[in-house]
Design an enzyme around this catalytic site. Structure first.
Site, mmCIF file in Angstrom:
data_model
loop_
_atom_site.group_PDB
_atom_site.id
_atom_site.type_symbol
_atom_site.label_atom_id
_atom_site.label_comp_id
_atom_site.label_asym_id
_atom_site.label_seq_id
_atom_site.Cartn_x
_atom_site.Cartn_y
_atom_site.Cartn_z
ATOM 1 C CE1 TYR A 245 -3.661 -2.591 0.234
ATOM 2 C CE2 TYR A 245 -2.611 -3.395 2.319
ATOM 3 C CZ TYR A 245 -3.388 -3.550 1.353
ATOM 4 O OH TYR A 245 -4.319 -4.638 1.335
ATOM 5 C CG HIS B 289 -9.151 -2.832 -5.006
ATOM 6 N ND1 HIS B 289 -9.650 -3.136 -3.960
ATOM 7 C CD2 HIS B 289 -9.920 -3.274 -5.926
ATOM 8 C CE1 HIS B 289 -10.741 -3.524 -4.074
ATOM 9 N NE2 HIS B 289 -10.996 -3.767 -5.399
HETATM 10 C C1 DQA Z 1 -7.542 -3.018 -0.912
HETATM 11 C C2 DQA Z 1 -7.198 -4.536 -1.322
HETATM 12 C C3 DQA Z 1 -8.141 -5.542 -0.468
HETATM 13 O O1 DQA Z 1 -7.796 -6.799 -0.723
HETATM 14 C C4 DQA Z 1 -7.572 -5.328 1.014
HETATM 15 O O2 DQA Z 1 -8.576 -6.149 1.965
HETATM 16 C C5 DQA Z 1 -7.485 -3.826 1.616
HETATM 17 C C6 DQA Z 1 -7.056 -2.960 0.559
HETATM 18 C C7 DQA Z 1 -6.513 -2.068 -1.676
HETATM 19 O O3 DQA Z 1 -6.856 -0.846 -1.754
HETATM 20 O O4 DQA Z 1 -5.564 -2.646 -2.462
HETATM 21 O O5 DQA Z 1 -7.993 -3.604 2.711
HETATM 22 O O6 DQA Z 1 -8.877 -2.943 -1.162
#
Ligand code: DQA
Length: 144
Positions: free
Chosen positions: A22, A100
């Site tokens: 992230y 995402h």
């Molecule tokens: C997410 C991806 C999801 O699998 C994960 O549970 C998240 C963040 C992303 O922004 O990459 O909490 O949505």
């Protein structure tokens, strides 16, 4: 034009989560980047985050009576199993863009499935903060 940006469960913890997936941007920095782009492009954004599924469902219900031109949603882990959020989004007729930060398709198997994809016009994954910015541009273009 006004757009609603929805952040789901655990997303308020961006900046403290797995940096490999992230990055280092905090939740506040992500929101500032979205607001700055909105200002630059001359559109409004309202940003909402919740860790409570029912609260998120109710925010989506409320959007029915509001005048948004589109919705961006990063539902976090709810993406992969929340039929309640999928059903709530299905009530709306404005374009929905699924977001995402990480490339969910390059991660664990359970992240490959999105129960929201069939109510979204499209999804953007894997570009970090840029996923939201590309998503806002996509939503504006869909609404124009
Ligand atoms: C997410 C991806 C999801 O699998 C994960 O549970 C998240 C963040 C992303 O922004 O990459 O909490 O949505």
């Amino acid at each position: 034009m006004n757009f609603l940006v929805l952040h789901g469960v655990n997303l308020n913890m961006f900046g403290h989560r797995d940096k490999k997936q992230y990055g280092t941007a905090t939740f506040a920095q992500i929101n500032t980047a979205i607001e700055n782009l909105a200002m630059e492009l001359g559109v409004g954004v309202e940003i909402f985050q919740s860790n409570h599924e029912g609260e998120m469902v109710e925010r989506i219900h409320a959007a029915l009576a509001e005048n948004f031109s589109g919705i961006l949603i990063n539902a976090g882990a709810w993406t992969h199993y929340s039929y309640a959020i999928a059903d709530a989004l299905a009530i709306l007729s404005v374009p929905i863009v699924e977001i995402h930060m990480s490339n969910v398709h390059a991660r664990e198997d359970f992240r490959h499935k999105s129960v929201l994809s069939n109510v979204a016009r499209g999804s953007i994954a894997g570009f970090g903060v840029e996923s939201y910015l590309l998503g806002l541009r996509a939503a504006i273009s869909l609404a124009s």
